[in-house]
Design an enzyme around this catalytic site. Structure first.
Site, PDB file in Angstrom:
ATOM      1  N   THR A 130       0.815  -1.208   0.000  1.00 55.37           N
ATOM      2  CA  THR A 130       0.000   0.000   0.000  1.00 55.37           C
ATOM      3  C   THR A 130       0.850   1.259   0.000  1.00 55.37           C
ATOM      4  O   THR A 130       1.967   1.267   0.550  1.00 55.37           O
ATOM      5  CB  THR A 130      -0.913   0.012   1.241  1.00 55.37           C
ATOM      6  OG1 THR A 130      -1.527   1.293   1.368  1.00 55.37           O
ATOM      7  CG2 THR A 130      -0.113  -0.248   2.521  1.00 55.37           C
ATOM      8  N   TYR A 154      -1.890   0.331  10.210  1.00 57.06           N
ATOM      9  CA  TYR A 154      -2.092  -0.347   8.918  1.00 57.06           C
ATOM     10  C   TYR A 154      -0.834  -0.244   8.064  1.00 57.06           C
ATOM     11  O   TYR A 154      -0.287  -1.262   7.601  1.00 57.06           O
ATOM     12  CB  TYR A 154      -3.288   0.258   8.187  1.00 57.06           C
ATOM     13  CG  TYR A 154      -3.378  -0.167   6.736  1.00 57.06           C
ATOM     14  CD1 TYR A 154      -3.484  -1.511   6.387  1.00 57.06           C
ATOM     15  CD2 TYR A 154      -3.362   0.773   5.708  1.00 57.06           C
ATOM     16  CE1 TYR A 154      -3.552  -1.908   5.057  1.00 57.06           C
ATOM     17  CE2 TYR A 154      -3.437   0.390   4.380  1.00 57.06           C
ATOM     18  CZ  TYR A 154      -3.528  -0.955   4.058  1.00 57.06           C
ATOM     19  OH  TYR A 154      -3.590  -1.342   2.750  1.00 57.06           O
TER      20      TYR A 154
END
Length: 340
Positions: A130, A154
């Site tokens: 990501t 995250y």
């Protein structure tokens, strides 16, 4: 090849499975715990496989990656040639409230998967990462060499898994590709599969849900950013272009070493531009409310995609915000029909 795809019943994973089924002769085993994936998606993928007329296999196993013993049993039985790993927790605010969930699922389970690859001689691994690993970058567009400074659990959980891949690959025959996604959106152009996960946080899906009446209104978080219209700017990539990057990554590992690639189009759109585009393609002037910034949202996040364009033989086909919005909208209409 016989390919293991974790999270293959989910949004991005299912589009990769679809393209493998349609465009290659590989067999696929999907592992998914159905926390965000769907059996309806698996059914559709099987129908697509039957329509191809090929003899390739598509196997679905409901399993959770935290069940190490069961996952090892699958590795023993199936003898994989490659792993494409999607199964992850991805909601940033949730990661702040429940970091242990993210480190256990995104880091511990990924590390176990890599360990099983080493144990059973699986030397090709495609990792779903990501742009959150960059945090709030100082340079725009963001290069693969931009310092990684994630600002939430995250992003940190994904970066930890990248570190494991780097360390393992440095001293073994194990090869990997890390794909750092920017903002993924849209649906299969034939509107057969798309993002089913409820309570979505992705802007384009939320806008599409509002356009079809699933939501009374949607929110814009922050209008005072240092951008032309005051709202955040993001790089949106169509899910089928992203899926193609995974297949190109597998091919790349045949003759090349491990690498990292940004997955984006190299240009951005503001939140208001996306909303106005969705209003245009839907013909619905849905309600929008403006509220304060969300914690941790960088003003601008755009990929420098020079590396993936030059090295991966990847050529985007759907770099068109209207098309992305239209496929997302048509998918939401299909989901509404299912509910009737």
């Amino acid at each position: 090849m016989n390919i293991l795809i974790t999270g293959g019943a989910g949004y991005i994973g299912s589009h990769v499975v679809k393209q493998i089924i349609e465009n290659t002769d590989h067999s696929v085993v999907i592992i998914d715990n159905l926390s965000t994936g769907s059996l309806k998606t698996i059914k559709t993928l099987n129908e697509i496989r039957q329509q191809t007329g090929k003899n390739t296999e598509l196997t679905f196993i409901e399993a959770d990656l935290k069940d190490f013993q069961m996952i090892e049993g699958i590795f023993k039985a199936k003898k994989f040639d490659a792993v494409i790993h999607f199964a992850a927790s991805i909601v940033v605010p949730e990661s702040v409230k429940n970091p242990i969930k993210y480190y256990m699922n995104n880091t511990v389970n990924t590390t176990n998967l890599i360990n099983l690859c080493l144990k059973y001689g699986v030397n090709r691994f495609i990792f779903s990462s990501t742009a959150a690993v960059y945090g709030q970058p100082d340079e725009i567009p963001v290069k693969e060499t931009t310092p990684t400074q994630p600002i939430n659990p995250y992003g940190r959980s994904k970066l930890m898994s990248e570190t494991v891949l780097n360390d393992v690959g440095a001293h073994t025959e194990f090869k990997y590709i890390i794909l750092r996604y920017f903002n993924v959106a849209g649906a299969d152009l034939k509107i057969r599969i798309g993002q089913r996960f409820p309570n979505a946080t992705h802007l384009i899906k939320v806008a599409a849900e509002t356009a079809v009446g699933k939501r009374d209104k949607m929110y814009v978080f922050g209008t005072d950013y240092p951008t032309p219209d005051g709202t955040c700017i993001r790089d949106y990539i169509h899910v089928d272009d992203l899926a193609d990057a995974h297949i190109k990554s597998l091919e790349y590992l045949n003759d090349n070493n491990s690498d990292v690639f940004n997955c984006g189009y190299g240009r951005g759109y503001s939140v208001l531009e996306v909303i106005n585009t969705m209003k245009e393609v839907s013909g619905v002037d849905f309600k929008v409310e403006y509220t304060g910034r969300r914690e941790g949202d960088p003003a601008i996040l755009i990929a420098d995609n020079t590396k993936i364009l030059n090295n991966l033989n990847w050529k985007p086909q759907y770099d068109d915000l209207k098309l992305i919005c239209k496929t997302a909208l048509e998918w939401e209409k299909k989901l509404l029909q299912e509910e009737v």
